[in-house]
Scaffold this motif. Sequence first.
Motif, mmCIF file in Angstrom:
data_model
loop_
_atom_site.group_PDB
_atom_site.id
_atom_site.type_symbol
_atom_site.label_atom_id
_atom_site.label_comp_id
_atom_site.label_asym_id
_atom_site.label_seq_id
_atom_site.Cartn_x
_atom_site.Cartn_y
_atom_site.Cartn_z
ATOM 1 N N ARG A 1 -0.593 5.000 -5.636
ATOM 2 C CA ARG A 1 -1.445 6.330 -6.095
ATOM 3 C C ARG A 1 -2.160 5.704 -7.032
ATOM 4 N NH1 ARG A 1 -0.159 11.050 -5.373
ATOM 5 N NH2 ARG A 1 2.691 11.150 -4.929
ATOM 6 N N SER A 2 -2.522 4.438 -7.710
ATOM 7 C CA SER A 2 -3.633 4.196 -8.258
ATOM 8 C C SER A 2 -3.269 2.651 -7.684
ATOM 9 C CB SER A 2 -2.945 4.116 -10.111
ATOM 10 O OG SER A 2 -2.238 3.788 -10.141
ATOM 11 N N ALA A 3 -4.794 2.128 -7.606
ATOM 12 C CA ALA A 3 -5.103 0.880 -7.710
ATOM 13 C C ALA A 3 -5.612 0.313 -8.434
ATOM 14 C CB ALA A 3 -5.716 0.780 -6.287
ATOM 15 N N VAL A 4 -5.375 -1.161 -8.470
ATOM 16 C CA VAL A 4 -6.555 -1.854 -9.487
ATOM 17 C C VAL A 4 -7.189 -3.011 -8.571
ATOM 18 C CG1 VAL A 4 -6.492 -3.214 -11.060
ATOM 19 C CG2 VAL A 4 -5.794 -1.181 -11.986
ATOM 20 N N LEU B 1 0.599 -1.436 0.085
ATOM 21 C CA LEU B 1 0.244 0.155 0.475
ATOM 22 C C LEU B 1 0.695 1.271 -0.432
ATOM 23 C CD1 LEU B 1 -2.968 1.394 0.160
ATOM 24 C CD2 LEU B 1 -2.547 0.764 2.574
ATOM 25 N N ALA B 2 1.996 1.227 0.717
ATOM 26 C CA ALA B 2 2.671 2.492 0.220
ATOM 27 C C ALA B 2 3.037 2.813 -0.503
ATOM 28 C CB ALA B 2 3.891 2.657 1.306
ATOM 29 N N THR C 1 -12.175 8.706 2.824
ATOM 30 C CA THR C 1 -11.115 9.859 3.391
ATOM 31 C C THR C 1 -10.817 9.269 5.191
ATOM 32 O OG1 THR C 1 -12.693 10.165 4.618
ATOM 33 C CG2 THR C 1 -11.793 11.890 2.223
ATOM 34 N N ALA C 2 -9.620 9.423 5.684
ATOM 35 C CA ALA C 2 -9.367 9.524 6.510
ATOM 36 C C ALA C 2 -10.058 9.731 7.788
ATOM 37 C CB ALA C 2 -7.748 9.916 6.932
ATOM 38 N N ALA C 3 -10.729 10.588 7.698
ATOM 39 C CA ALA C 3 -12.034 10.959 8.611
ATOM 40 C C ALA C 3 -13.221 10.566 8.536
ATOM 41 C CB ALA C 3 -12.357 12.829 8.676
ATOM 42 N N GLU C 4 -13.353 9.692 7.813
ATOM 43 C CA GLU C 4 -15.113 8.597 7.380
ATOM 44 C C GLU C 4 -14.282 7.428 7.876
ATOM 45 O OE1 GLU C 4 -16.550 8.903 2.656
ATOM 46 O OE2 GLU C 4 -14.643 9.200 3.342
ATOM 47 N N LEU C 5 -13.027 7.130 7.665
ATOM 48 C CA LEU C 5 -12.488 5.931 8.215
ATOM 49 C C LEU C 5 -12.885 5.722 9.581
ATOM 50 C CD1 LEU C 5 -10.284 4.521 5.983
ATOM 51 C CD2 LEU C 5 -12.215 3.675 6.565
ATOM 52 N N GLU C 6 -12.214 7.014 10.369
ATOM 53 C CA GLU C 6 -11.640 7.585 11.920
ATOM 54 C C GLU C 6 -12.196 6.783 12.722
ATOM 55 O OE1 GLU C 6 -9.256 8.034 15.131
ATOM 56 O OE2 GLU C 6 -9.134 8.253 13.169
ATOM 57 N N ALA D 1 -1.732 3.479 7.573
ATOM 58 C CA ALA D 1 -1.915 3.106 6.766
ATOM 59 C C ALA D 1 -2.064 3.264 5.550
ATOM 60 C CB ALA D 1 -1.037 2.091 6.872
ATOM 61 N N LEU D 2 -3.725 3.655 5.730
ATOM 62 C CA LEU D 2 -4.384 4.255 4.393
ATOM 63 C C LEU D 2 -4.816 5.419 4.586
ATOM 64 C CD1 LEU D 2 -7.702 2.107 5.907
ATOM 65 C CD2 LEU D 2 -5.973 1.516 3.801
ATOM 66 N N ALA D 3 -4.460 6.261 5.574
ATOM 67 C CA ALA D 3 -4.405 7.923 5.813
ATOM 68 C C ALA D 3 -3.123 8.209 5.124
ATOM 69 C CB ALA D 3 -4.048 8.603 7.122
ATOM 70 N N ALA D 4 -2.490 7.760 4.921
ATOM 71 C CA ALA D 4 -0.986 7.919 4.882
ATOM 72 C C ALA D 4 -1.193 7.551 2.940
ATOM 73 C CB ALA D 4 0.297 6.667 5.103
ATOM 74 N N ALA D 5 -1.618 6.728 2.256
ATOM 75 C CA ALA D 5 -1.668 6.286 1.624
ATOM 76 C C ALA D 5 -1.807 7.257 0.184
ATOM 77 C CB ALA D 5 -2.068 4.787 0.757
#
Length: 467
Positions: free
Chosen positions: A159-162, A155-156, A180-185, A196-200
């Motif tokens: 920028r693009s994921a499939v 994940l690190a 967004t990080a706010a949605e997952l918090e 990790a998700l917030a940093a990706a």
Amino acid sequence: MADDGTPPPPSSAHPLRVAVIGAGPAGIFAADALTRQSDVPVAIDLIDRLPTPFGLVRHGIAPDHPKMRAIRDTLHRSLDHPLVRFVGNVEIGTDITLDELRRHVDAVVYTYGAALDRQLGIEGEDLPGSLAATEFVSWYCGHPDADRGRVEAALAGARSAVVVGVGNVALDVGRVLARTAAELEPTDMPQHVLDALAAAPIEEVTVLGRRGPAQATFTTQELRELDGLADATVLVDPAELELDPGSEERAAADRNVSRNLAVLRGWADHTATAGRVRLRLRFFRRPVRLLGTDRVTGVEVERTAVDGDGRAVGTGELEVVPADLVVRSVGYRGTPLPGLPVDERSGTVANEAGRVLRDGHPSPGEYVAGWIKRGPTGVVGHNKHDARETIAGLLADAADGTLLVRGPVDDLVATLQARGAEPLLLENWRAIDAAEQSLGATRGRARTTMHERESLLAAARAAAAGS
């Protein structure tokens, strides 16, 4: 024991002892079906290799689906039944063999699911940055066996994921990546997952389907959720929503398909917006190769068409979809327990209405329910009917004398403890549950999932020591 040496039928003094292997929805529904009848006295051990119950409800349903995960409140009521004993942290084949277990009980119901992923079988699939959905989902749900280092390395910097696949799990993965990080918090994800998700730096997520929108297996509810994300725009190519006559017939005959198409067509005029994640749904594309040397850099896909039998056939037209991260979500398959064969092709245990078949014949006292019985299909609720069918067969076998109480044996938990295992009971799970709620409260959440097995065991031990 009767005078002639025949084991007696079940009675309140000597109930039918049933071990259910797997404390996920299928196992808990099986236990519930056993407790709801009164014709056959029973005592149930609900065994799981994890220290915690609930299976895929805890470790498979995405944490940003709190309403769906709330089903564990319903499942918890079954664990509270006096005829049911939760026995966690016990692995069949390590802590006790299947043969040993069968000597402790009169019947075994296997409900341990289908935990392995299916592969694409293409070049480059083993490159760093290529993951199975089982790995990614286990990681963000806090499964003790998740390979944190492998997932976070993939994940690190992506920028693009499939995401390959168009079932509900594929949409879960795509949605989590686009949030967004706010949605997952507020979710109960472990803190390292949120970090990790917030940093990706995800900018684009592409969900690929080998066939058309009429053949996609996601539900309309899951699909609609994609359009409610705070900072992502769903993009669909109108040309890929045009249907051949066979697909039109399918849409006319299937309400879920017709509703899905209506939702997708409502998004056909969406356009990309600067600064928002692009969440693309693409159809008629199948991966033929993952590109890259040190890690994934893209997915080579072939345009497909759907033939008269509903299969995807290649057209020879190729293109490359950029990708720093690839997550395949193309199905699950079951694994064998030591002593219980699983069909390699179907990933299920051979059975007849839930009765396990060995060499083509019913094996007295052995049953299956859930995905290991029928394959990885359906949502959580489908397991209830499935379990009821299996338990109906078990009860019929008890009624006709196929299942009999074989006589007293040592207590299963005492046997496990004597050999050095550490089985966790319901009060131990309650201690873990309380510890997770306390951990969540430190960050203003209802709960934070504890992901390390040793942390789970430590919470159970601390409570036991203080009691």
